[in-house]
Design a protein around this motif. Structure first.
Motif, short mmCIF file in Angstrom:
data_model
loop_
_atom_site.label_atom_id
_atom_site.label_comp_id
_atom_site.label_asym_id
_atom_site.label_seq_id
_atom_site.Cartn_x
_atom_site.Cartn_y
_atom_site.Cartn_z
N UNK A 4 0.82 -1.22 0.00
CA UNK A 4 0.00 0.00 0.00
C UNK A 4 0.85 1.27 0.00
N UNK A 5 2.15 1.11 -0.15
CA UNK A 5 3.01 2.28 -0.16
C UNK A 5 2.70 3.15 -1.38
N UNK A 6 2.42 4.44 -1.11
CA UNK A 6 2.02 5.35 -2.19
C UNK A 6 3.06 6.44 -2.44
N UNK A 7 4.22 6.25 -1.87
CA UNK A 7 5.34 7.17 -2.08
C UNK A 7 6.46 6.39 -2.76
N UNK A 8 7.08 6.99 -3.76
CA UNK A 8 8.16 6.31 -4.47
C UNK A 8 9.46 7.10 -4.33
N UNK A 9 10.52 6.39 -4.00
CA UNK A 9 11.85 6.98 -4.14
C UNK A 9 12.61 6.14 -5.16
N UNK A 10 13.50 6.77 -5.87
CA UNK A 10 14.22 6.11 -6.96
C UNK A 10 15.49 6.89 -7.25
N UNK A 11 16.41 6.26 -7.93
CA UNK A 11 17.51 7.03 -8.52
C UNK A 11 18.06 6.35 -9.77
N UNK A 12 18.74 7.17 -10.56
CA UNK A 12 19.54 6.67 -11.68
C UNK A 12 20.92 7.28 -11.51
N UNK A 13 21.93 6.46 -11.71
CA UNK A 13 23.31 6.89 -11.43
C UNK A 13 24.20 6.52 -12.60
N UNK A 14 25.06 7.48 -12.99
CA UNK A 14 25.94 7.29 -14.14
C UNK A 14 27.38 7.59 -13.73
N UNK A 15 28.29 6.72 -14.12
CA UNK A 15 29.71 6.93 -13.85
C UNK A 15 30.35 7.31 -15.18
#
Lengths: 351, 351
Positions: free
Chosen positions: A313-324
């Motif tokens: 039921x989690x309605x909050x999203x955290x995410x990331x994209x990372x580039x080296x």
């Protein structure tokens, strides 16, 4: 198929023996081979940008993207930088470097950036093009139903990832990290460049090899009252404390530049969707903060606690994209001298 | 271990079914992971360079390379370009982009190139830095006992290669070609840039994605009288006819620039060792010439015939190393306007 690259490890994984993630996490894959990932950032910078200035810039970008070789997706955003200047930012994504080059060669947006008139505008403009081979990236998403960033490119698919829930997981998710420590040629501390005017200049800066570009985001548009309340009272303050800390301790943390951006609707109003876009001298710098600093642990532990509480039921999203990065040249035109990489690496003045 | 990268093919191999190579051929591997390969070319350009000018330049390079982060190997060479100018060329090789960056950051050679004084010298200088991920390269050697180019880098080993003896073999040997057609964003024909002065200017040119840099060499230093005679009477004329054809038909062949270089001894005399260093718009352009043009077929067939004749007694070596660029910026300082990539892609004038 889900395309992926894997090397036989010569650098040990960070994953502890027998580790099983506490909560499911997701990463991005593609149902086709991807030889390079490109995120191209364009911005307008001004003391007080008004909406008609921003809109003209966003419209120019949108019209330029409407092209056979245009990006798979793009987003418009806004941030105040540490000088208090507004930066209206467009990011566009490709997974084909030839298509990206074909677009850029004929793009009115790129041509406009190249015009001499940009040097005497009341506003500045900048472009930071991140183009990395597949093996120099990693992603993570707390939920599998939200798409953003490179997650909106053609053929992208969300896959489960077992490499999460321990410090060093981001490194383990970068394919090249299996055979390369991804160190900075500058070691512990970023250098300081000779001061530049910035204003009235067109400056090119070469990013150092293995510099890390992180886009880390939050999405709370569909959160109900309870989860929205938690975000506003508990999560957002922690996020801001963390980013403030990084911005105020750049040298120690290897933070080169950092913008806290709000995603925008087409009419310029802020969406309930935000991100941090930051450059770090190296992955090790970012890891040191993540693993050991209270300001990150506060974010991390709260995120875990809420995921455990709400589960599906989690309605909050955290995410990331990372580039080296391997090789990249950024361009700053008529910008203030603390913009982007200008304070650290020698720039070339172009006429 | 011999490090290698292999992708599950989505682009068909060019190798015909059941093909078995007529003669053994060799490729280069490394006994350690290699995440990038760097060949850094530096040159001094002048109407009539004398040996004291060349020696001063070569000494400057050599002293700069004598450094903990210096290259694994380097070579000095000389070529007349199509304008009749002499180019004294140093190439240096690394397989570690961090080490290369550390070297460049503190290098007196690089600092010297950056000095304003270079703009008013009687000579020009240029630098073309080729830095590619491992999966964007391939090599071939006719014999396994001769080392040159990236074959002199630390940890390199000669391995047998079954991908040879048919047209398209070079493409099959490039790991990334298994999933990427490596096309040029410019299609069939190179563009023409707006004319530049060259002289008195510092110019930066971004190479287009998938541009090919080929270094193709010949070694006849240990050839006995018979094989030396064959080289001089039969092989060298064919090689020169081929390179002349490419140089005279740049547009059709996608040849951007081409230098025929002699390797030099420390005292500046020419060794019995030479190479062609050339940039092509795309791999397909180079393949079209190789597979179908008489000037290449004459070289190819003669090489095969001599290998069959002498077998293990062959005392002449042909080899090449080929790189498909992702991102690269070349620098031309006070050079004539036909140098390198200047005639094709817009350059940025730096002050």
């Amino acid at each position: 198929m889900v395309f992926h690259v894997e090397y036989e490890r010569t650098v040990p994984a960070r994953k502890p023996d027998g580790h099983a993630p506490a909560a499911p996490r997701y990463a991005l894959g593609w149902n086709k081979p991807v030889s390079a990932i490109i995120s191209d950032y364009f911005a307008l910078q001004g003391e007080e940008l008004n909406w008609s200035q921003e809109r003209a810039f966003f419209d120019r970008a949108r019209e330029s993207f409407d092209h056979p070789f245009g990006p798979d997706s793009s987003e418009i955003m806004r941030a105040k930088d540490e000088r208090g200047m507004t930066n209206a930012v467009v990011v566009a994504y490709w997974t084909d470097p030839v298509k990206h080059a074909r677009w850029a060669a004929g793009s009115p947006l790129v041509a406009w950036l190249k015009e001499d008139a940009r040097l005497t505008d009341t506003t500045g403009t900048w472009r930071e093009t991140i183009s990395v081979p597949y093996d120099r990236h990693e992603t993570i998403y707390s939920e599998n139903w939200y798409r953003i960033g490179i997650g909106q490119t053609d053929g992208s698919v969300i896959v489960s990832s077992a490499a999460n829930g321990y410090f060093g997981a981001a490194r383990d998710r970068i394919p090249l990290a299996a055979i390369d420590r991804l160190e900075s040629p500058h070691g512990e501390r970023a250098p300081q460049s000779k001061p530049v005017a910035g204003r009235g200049q067109r400056l090119l800066v070469t990013a150092p090899v293995n510099m890390v570009t992180l886009r880390s985001g939050q999405y709370w548009a569909i959160a109900d009252a309870e989860q929205l309340g938690d975000y506003i009272e508990n999560m957002r303050p922690r996020l801001l404390t963390g980013t403030d800390y990084l911005g105020e301790h750049k040298q120690e943390t290897g933070t080169l530049s950092l913008l806290v951006l709000a995603n925008l609707d087409d009419d310029g109003t802020e969406r309930r969707e935000s991100c941090v876009v930051a450059h770090f001298l190296s992955l090790a710098h970012l890891e040191a903060w993540s693993a050991a600093h209270k300001t990150h642990l506060d974010i991390y532990r709260h995120a875990i606690a809420m995921n455990r509480k709400y589960k599906e039921q989690r309605q909050f999203v955290s995410w990331h994209e990372l580039f080296v990065l391997q090789t990249a040249t950024f361009e700053y035109v008529n910008c203030h001298p603390d913009t982007g990489l200008l304070p650290y690496f020698e720039s070339v003045v172009c006429i």
